[in-house]
Structure formats: structure tokens, C-alpha cells
Design an enzyme around this catalytic site. Sequence first.
Site, PDB file in Angstrom:
ATOM      1  N   ASN A  74       0.830  -1.190   0.000  1.00 55.01           N
ATOM      2  CA  ASN A  74       0.000   0.000   0.000  1.00 55.01           C
ATOM      3  C   ASN A  74       0.872   1.251   0.000  1.00 55.01           C
ATOM      4  O   ASN A  74       1.806   1.361   0.787  1.00 55.01           O
ATOM      5  CB  ASN A  74      -0.897  -0.032   1.248  1.00 55.01           C
ATOM      6  CG  ASN A  74      -1.835   1.139   1.330  1.00 55.01           C
ATOM      7  OD1 ASN A  74      -1.408   2.273   1.393  1.00 55.01           O
ATOM      8  ND2 ASN A  74      -3.124   0.859   1.354  1.00 55.01           N
TER       9      ASN A  74
ATOM     10  N   HIS B 114      -3.497   0.669  -3.428  1.00 53.86           N
ATOM     11  CA  HIS B 114      -3.586  -0.378  -2.416  1.00 53.86           C
ATOM     12  C   HIS B 114      -2.570  -1.471  -2.769  1.00 53.86           C
ATOM     13  O   HIS B 114      -2.024  -1.485  -3.874  1.00 53.86           O
ATOM     14  CB  HIS B 114      -4.993  -0.958  -2.387  1.00 53.86           C
ATOM     15  CG  HIS B 114      -6.027   0.020  -1.923  1.00 53.86           C
ATOM     16  ND1 HIS B 114      -7.336  -0.352  -1.696  1.00 53.86           N
ATOM     17  CD2 HIS B 114      -5.971   1.346  -1.627  1.00 53.86           C
ATOM     18  CE1 HIS B 114      -8.030   0.688  -1.296  1.00 53.86           C
ATOM     19  NE2 HIS B 114      -7.218   1.742  -1.250  1.00 53.86           N
TER      20      HIS B 114
ATOM     21  N   GLU C  53      -2.834  -4.611  -3.557  1.00 53.14           N
ATOM     22  CA  GLU C  53      -3.172  -5.410  -4.739  1.00 53.14           C
ATOM     23  C   GLU C  53      -2.932  -4.618  -6.022  1.00 53.14           C
ATOM     24  O   GLU C  53      -2.413  -5.146  -7.008  1.00 53.14           O
ATOM     25  CB  GLU C  53      -4.637  -5.860  -4.698  1.00 53.14           C
ATOM     26  CG  GLU C  53      -4.989  -6.724  -3.514  1.00 53.14           C
ATOM     27  CD  GLU C  53      -5.528  -5.938  -2.327  1.00 53.14           C
ATOM     28  OE1 GLU C  53      -6.272  -6.538  -1.522  1.00 53.14           O
ATOM     29  OE2 GLU C  53      -5.217  -4.746  -2.184  1.00 53.14           O
TER      30      GLU C  53
ATOM     31  N   CYS D 140     -10.710  -4.909  -1.369  1.00 54.69           N
ATOM     32  CA  CYS D 140     -11.854  -4.003  -1.388  1.00 54.69           C
ATOM     33  C   CYS D 140     -12.511  -4.109  -2.769  1.00 54.69           C
ATOM     34  O   CYS D 140     -11.941  -4.709  -3.691  1.00 54.69           O
ATOM     35  CB  CYS D 140     -11.400  -2.573  -1.085  1.00 54.69           C
ATOM     36  SG  CYS D 140     -10.470  -1.801  -2.441  1.00 54.69           S
TER      37      CYS D 140
ATOM     38  N   CYS E 129     -10.128  -3.010  -5.600  1.00 53.01           N
ATOM     39  CA  CYS E 129      -9.047  -3.971  -5.880  1.00 53.01           C
ATOM     40  C   CYS E 129      -9.594  -5.253  -6.490  1.00 53.01           C
ATOM     41  O   CYS E 129      -8.996  -5.799  -7.418  1.00 53.01           O
ATOM     42  CB  CYS E 129      -8.265  -4.266  -4.601  1.00 53.01           C
ATOM     43  SG  CYS E 129      -7.288  -2.845  -4.049  1.00 53.01           S
TER      44      CYS E 129
END
Length: 189
Positions: free
Chosen positions: A71, A80, A82, A110, A113
Amino acid sequence: MDRRTMLLGSAAAWLYARAASASPVPPPERRARHQDFMRLAIKQARQNTHYPFGAVIVHEESGRVLAEGVNDIGAIPFLHGEMAAIQNYCQRHGNRGFGETTLYTTAEPCPMCMSAIMWSGIPRVVWGTSINGLIRTGYNQILIPAERVARSSTFYRPLMLTGGVLEEETDALFLKADPPDRKSRHKDG
């Protein structure tokens, strides 16, 4: 549409959702593999003491780590773990070959992502801490589980969505983290 058709459609959707959200317990050798790669995601996450969201992308067959990310919302608000890993993968390998990979991440993706994972075509996703676990540790979240995002697609059918891998370790990361806005993340404090 009559009421009976609506009820049957709702029941079918509910049954599909239940079947799609079931994460069978993997066999011991698969569980050990997941744990090994989750530890690499945790290693990435430790680079950010405020937001320990780390991820690695692994070639499913060879087990070779193809990309990693952590992140970095201090630099880019949507970067983020990912997203950083997907970006790193594309820089190193181009925008191809995602179908042969598994993404390991310290927390449940999330909706943003998970959507990026889907558009990339990554068929297997493994995470540690759930969205509800993140909320319990003081992180704001959008309350849409990764599995629900995946089921909402007309083009993406994941081969594997597995949560809770090394969850105690990933939960501890988020509990120990010191996000600058932690106080504003708690309703009572």
C-alpha cells in the site's frame, strides 16, 4: 414478472451465492503453500507501518513470485497493495499471463481492488484478514465482500477465492499498525 417468478429467481440467486461463497478447506499441502506465500505478502506489508496491506502475485504452476506490492496511498490514493502488485506485474511481464497466477494479499480485497483483479483476469485470490476484521481493527471499509464483487460480473468466474489464511498474523499486523487517522476510524473514540 409475477411474484412466483420473482421468488424463484431470488431463491436461485441465493443458492448460487451460497455455493459461490463457500471456501472449502484446502488439503494440508495446499494450505502450507498458501501460508508460505501469505508470509511473503506479510513481508511486503511490513514495509508500511501505517497501512500494512501487502500482496504478491505467484505463478500457480511453478510457484515463482512474479510481482509484489505494498500500500502506498500516501503517494497515490488508490495504490492499495493489490493495485501496486498488479502494476508491478505489468511493469515486469506486460499485460499478459495473469490467468496462470494467484494473488496473495494480507487483507480481503476491497471492491476497487477486486474489480482490478477481475479486469486483470487473475483467477485465484487468497487473503488473510476479512473486511469485517479490518473494520474491527479500525479501518474504514466498503461493506461489499470480494466474493460478492466477483459474483456481480458477467465475465469473471474465479477458480478460487480463499480467505482467512494466517488470519491471526494478518490481524495482528493491522492491530499493531498506526494509521495517522486511526481515531477518526473508531465510532466510539
